[in-house]
Structures are given as structure tokens and as C-alpha cells.
Enzyme design. Structure first.
Site, short mmCIF file in Angstrom:
data_model
loop_
_atom_site.label_atom_id
_atom_site.label_comp_id
_atom_site.label_asym_id
_atom_site.label_seq_id
_atom_site.Cartn_x
_atom_site.Cartn_y
_atom_site.Cartn_z
N TRP A 145 8.07 -1.30 4.65
CA TRP A 145 8.08 -0.25 5.94
C TRP A 145 6.55 -0.34 6.37
O TRP A 145 5.60 0.12 5.61
CB TRP A 145 8.42 0.99 5.34
CG TRP A 145 8.47 1.85 6.89
CD1 TRP A 145 7.65 2.11 7.60
CD2 TRP A 145 9.75 2.34 7.37
NE1 TRP A 145 8.04 2.93 8.73
CE2 TRP A 145 9.28 2.99 8.48
CE3 TRP A 145 11.10 2.10 7.08
CZ2 TRP A 145 10.31 3.73 9.44
CZ3 TRP A 145 12.07 2.82 7.96
CH2 TRP A 145 11.66 3.49 9.32
N GLU A 218 2.91 -3.45 0.88
CA GLU A 218 2.36 -2.22 0.23
C GLU A 218 2.26 -2.57 -1.36
O GLU A 218 2.79 -2.88 -1.73
CB GLU A 218 3.56 -1.24 0.41
CG GLU A 218 3.99 -0.85 1.76
CD GLU A 218 5.44 -0.36 1.70
OE1 GLU A 218 5.37 0.66 1.52
OE2 GLU A 218 6.30 -1.14 2.17
N ASP A 251 -1.10 -2.64 3.01
CA ASP A 251 -0.97 -1.35 3.77
C ASP A 251 -0.96 -0.39 2.88
O ASP A 251 0.03 -0.11 1.84
CB ASP A 251 0.64 -1.44 4.18
CG ASP A 251 1.07 -0.31 5.23
OD1 ASP A 251 0.10 0.58 5.13
OD2 ASP A 251 2.20 -0.42 5.74
N GLN A 254 0.55 4.97 2.25
CA GLN A 254 1.01 6.18 1.24
C GLN A 254 0.10 6.18 -0.04
O GLN A 254 0.00 7.26 -0.69
CB GLN A 254 2.52 5.87 0.96
CG GLN A 254 3.36 6.08 2.24
CD GLN A 254 4.65 6.54 1.92
OE1 GLN A 254 5.06 6.89 0.74
NE2 GLN A 254 5.48 6.01 2.77
N LYS A 280 -1.28 7.78 6.92
CA LYS A 280 -0.86 9.01 6.46
C LYS A 280 -1.93 9.68 5.81
O LYS A 280 -2.38 10.92 6.16
CB LYS A 280 0.36 8.97 5.51
CG LYS A 280 1.35 8.28 6.39
CD LYS A 280 2.62 8.09 5.36
CE LYS A 280 3.80 7.42 5.86
NZ LYS A 280 4.60 8.21 6.68
N ARG A 412 12.15 9.74 -3.11
CA ARG A 412 10.57 9.13 -3.24
C ARG A 412 9.96 10.56 -3.34
O ARG A 412 9.96 11.39 -2.75
CB ARG A 412 10.58 8.41 -2.15
CG ARG A 412 9.16 8.14 -1.51
CD ARG A 412 9.29 7.26 -0.52
NE ARG A 412 9.89 8.20 0.62
CZ ARG A 412 9.44 7.80 2.04
NH1 ARG A 412 8.59 7.08 2.39
NH2 ARG A 412 10.18 8.52 3.03
#
Ligand SMILES: Cc1ncc(COP(=O)(O)O)c(C=O)c1O
Length: 440
Positions: A145, A218, A251, A254, A280, A412
Site C-alpha cells: 500500500w 515497505e 516506504d 508506518q 504518517k 494490524r
């Protein structure tokens, strides 16, 4: 004229919901069935006066909890002094944040672009990778994502791609490393991620028209179900990219800034990417994102006329917030907190797994955990309906959780890193009760 709906009507306030139904675009499924009135630390309070433990850190962002007093102070002060500027005007928070990020990041990722959202940061990294290599093909992982803007969405495979016409030409996919459910199991019964990666690149090599620009990944695939690539995977991925002259984009929307127990998750893998994107957690809940890259790449892009001119590029207010978030992350040793509390959380989840056969797998790193609910441990068939029932029951019991999209039954778990052991205990109790209540 006062346009605010009045508080006092509780969560079921018909005026509020009628107004919401009439005027809001439904951008991601159902809205949560309560009205948030305030949030502080690890908790939110709803319109019925109920306290809700926020086990998602807002949208996986509020790593230092909600309304942290030092962030509140920075926002108040900066808003009163230097809020927003024409995008070519520089200010001290922007230059100071860029320099601090460059100092903290691995390798020589010394050039920084500050924007607002994760999608934008990946969009910028992808555009720079295309410009620097002179190629256009982008490889992503099948459970990724990266955002909903054009380039980021084209490299996003864990949400539906249907209904919006063609993705960008030259968007290729690699199988996401999934140690729990991989189809690549060696004769020794162990997940053979090397064979999987070789196979993935064999397919890429057949599809490419010779224009491979970059691979975006990620370090832990969060929205895809908290998939943690095995040690060695990222090094091997980097080698595959180098062999093909491709750039590597990590990325860390998170995983960045401490959640996994390292300041940047890629430190565990000893891989320095060509681009590192942060979002984020960098604004800890406010819209701030960054692209970090090397001077060599930035120089080439600049020579070739790189353009990523946005309204909020280099805005001082979010940059001042980012600086404070970094200061707090380092001063309060968030990486150590994430390791210690993450171990506590993991032990608690493993105890729940012993108690409940529906918990197929407990995984993750630091304070980013995955809880995979299954219909049966032998087949590992996902249990999405059960997971959604458990999530609804958790909310009734006072805890907000997140189940990943895409027909999987995976929680999650990403609480604020400032969470206490007692709050983790509370979360584990709520999970335990909710699972009990939802089992037939
Ligand atoms: C890893 C990752 N990258 C990028 C994004 C997109 O960020 P944004 O929603 O701020 O555009 C997300 C959002 O969930 C994400 O998890």
C-alpha cells in the site's frame, strides 16, 4: 450563524448522522459507529462519554499519543508566527528538519523534500526515480500500500485496483514475502523466499521492455497484513535491483521513527535504499511527509528539471511539528520503548494464541504486530468475518482496532509508542474477551 452540530445528543445523535449521510463522500467503507469528541494520549472519548483505547494510533500515525502537550505548544506557537508560505520561500523549521533527517537516516540520504501525505511522498520518489534513470517501469510487492495518487496507486496491490482505468504503463508486481502462507516451501518444509524472489524476477525480466526504473517496498508490509520479510530478503532484493540498474525505494510511512524498535526499519536489514519515504509517523498525526534521497540522484533530477511543486511543499507549520516529533523520539528513546513494550505485547498475544485456536499467527516487530485469525490452523484459511466481529466487539468493550482490507482476517496492531504496560494489558484483556464472545 453557528454551523456546528450540538454535542449532548450522544453517539446516536440523528442530526449529526443525517448531516454526515447527506454531505460526506464515503471514501473507505463504513464510518466508525461513534462520534469522536476528543483524544488524549492513548485514548479517545466519544459522544456518550466513553473512553476508547486507540490501538491504531489514529491512522497508524500518532506514535506519541494524541494531543501531546509539546506538539500542542509547537502548533500554537508556529501557527501564530509562521504558518504557510509561497512554496519557493524557505524557513528555519524546513531547513532544520531536512538537516536532522539527513543526519539520522542511514547512508547518504542527504537531500530532503517535505510534502504532506504518504501518497505524495511516494509519488515524488517514483517521479524522481523515473527522471534519474530515464526509464518508467516500477515494480511493487503484491500486498503493498503506497497511496491513492496515480503513481503510488499503480504500485499498490493490496487494495482494489478496479474501476479507475489503466494503471501506469509498466507497473509490475513481485510476490509479497509471506512467511506464514507462502506457496514457496522448500523440501525441508521451510519458506524458500530466495526461490520466490528468483521466480518473481524471472517474471519481471520476461515482462520488462528494458525500462526498469525502480522497485518500491515497505520494510514490513503493514496494510497487506503485517508481513515481515525474512532477514536477508531486503539485501537480496537490493542485489536484484542493482543487477538491473533499478533504484530502490523504501516506504517507511508506518515503520519509520521507532515503531519497529529501530529508528528506520531498514536498519535491521542493513540496506540503504536510494529513496526513503516517511509520512504518517513523521507528523505523528499531522499531515507531513518526506522523501530522502542521495545528492547524486537529486543533482541529476535537478539538472533534468525535476518538478514536484505543491501548495504545501516546505510549509513551516508541519515542519516545526516534525522537528519536535524527532526531538521527542530521540529524547524519550522511542526505539527502546518500542522494543520493550513490543516484547510485552507479543508475549501477551502469544498467550492469547495458546488460549484461542482461531489465532493462527502472531507476527510483527516492536509495536507493529499482526494477529492472523484463521478458520482452522491446519489449512490457515483466513477468518475475515470472525475478525470483523471481534473488531466490533472490541469497540463495544472500549478499544479501536484495525482489520486489514482484502478479505483477510488480520488485525494490524499499532498503538502509540508512548502506551503504558497497563494499557497493553487492558488491550489484551479486551482482545481475549472479544474473541471469547465471538466464538460460537
Ligand atoms: C506504507 C504506506 N505508504 C503510503 C501510505 C499512503 O499514505 P497517505 O494515506 O498519507 O497518502 C500508507 C497509508 O496507509 C501506507 O501505509
Amino acid at each position: 450563524m453557528n454551523h456546528m452540530t450540538k454535542s449532548g445528543g450522544g453517539n446516536s445523535d440523528p442530526v449529526f448522522w443525517e448531516k454526515a449521510r447527506a454531505h460526506l463522500v464515503r471514501y473507505g467503507g463504513d464510518f466508525a459507529p461513534f462520534i469522536a469528541e476528543r483524544a488524549q494520549g492513548s485514548f479517545m472519548w466519544d459522544a456518550d462519554g466513553r473512553r476508547i483505547l486507540d490501538f491504531c494510533s489514529g491512522q497508524m500515525s500518532a506514535i506519541i499519543g494524541h494531543s501531546h502537550p509539546e506538539i500542542v505548544e509547537v502548533v500554537r506557537r508556529t501557527m501564530g508566527e509562521l504558518d504557510h508560505l509561497y512554496s519557493t520561500i524557505l524557513s528555519r523549521p524546513v531547513v532544520d528538519l531536512a538537516a536532522l533527517l539527513a543526519e539520522l537516516a542511514p547512508g547518504k540520504l542527504d537531500r530532503v523534500l517535505l510534502v504532506s501525505t504518504g501518497g505524495e511522498s511516494n509519488e515524488a520518489a517514483i517521479r524522481m526515480a523515473k527522471l534519474a534513470t530515464g526509464r518508467h517501469e516500477i515494480v511493487g510487492l503484491s500486498r503493498s500500500w503506497h497511496g491513492v495518487t496515480g503513481g503510488a496507486a499503480s504500485a499498490t496491490y493490496s487494495s482494489s485496483r478496479r474501476g479507475y482505468g489503466p494503471a501506469q504503463i509498466g507497473s509490475f508486481v513481485l510476490p509479497a514475502p509471506d512467511p506464514y502462507r507462502s506457496r514457496f516451501i522448500g523440501s525441508d518444509g521451510i519458506y524458500d523466499w530466495r526461490a520466490e524472489l528468483d521466480f518473481g524476477f524471472e517474471l519481471i525480466d520476461r515482462q520488462t521492455t528494458g525500462e526498469l526504473a525502480a522497485c518500491i517496498a515497505e520494510p514490513i508490509l503493514s496494510s497487506g497484513g503485517v508481513l515481515e520479510p525474512p532477514i536477508g530478503y531486503m539485501l537480496a532484493l537490493e542485489a536484484k535491483c542493482r543487477e538491473r540498474g533499478m533504484l530502490l525505494i523504501f516506504d517507511e510511512a508506518q515503520t519509520g521513527l521507532g515503531r519497529t524498535g529501530d529508528l528506520f526499519a531498514c536498519e535491521r536489514d542493513h540496506v540503504v535504499p536510494d529513496f526513503l519515504t516517511l509520512s504518517k509517523t513523521l507528523g505523528a498525526g499531522l499531515p507531513l511527509a518526506a522523501v530522502l534521497t542521495t545528492p547524486e540522484i537529486e543533482d541529476i533530477c535537478h539538472e533534468r528539471g525535476f518538478l514536484f511543486y505543491t501548495t504545501h511543499a516546505s510549509d513551516p507549520l508541519p515542519a516545526a511539528v516534525g522537528l519536535k516529533v524527532l526531538e521527542i523520539a530521540i529524547r524519550d528513546k522511542l526505539t527502546e520503548q518500542a522494543r520493550t513494550l513490543g516484547a510485552h505485547l507479543r508475549n501477551g498475544l502469544l498467550t492469547l494464541q495458546q488460549r484461542h485456536a482461531c489465532i493462527g499467527d502472531v507476527r510483527g516487530r516492536g509495536l507493529l504486530a499482526g494477529l492472523d485469525l484463521v478458520q482452522d490452523r491446519a489449512t490457515k484459511a483466513p477468518a475475515p468475518e470472525l475478525a470483523h466481529r471481534v473488531a466490533r466487539t472490541c469497540l463495544e468493550l472500549g478499544m479501536m482496532t484495525s482489520v486489514v482490507r482484502g478479505g483477510l482476517g488480520i488485525f494490524r496492531i499499532a498503538p502509540p509508542i508512548t502506551i503504558s504496560k497497563e494499557e497493553i494489558e487492558l488491550a489484551l484483556d479486551i482482545f481475549d474477551t472479544a474473541i471469547r464472545k465471538c466464538l460460537p
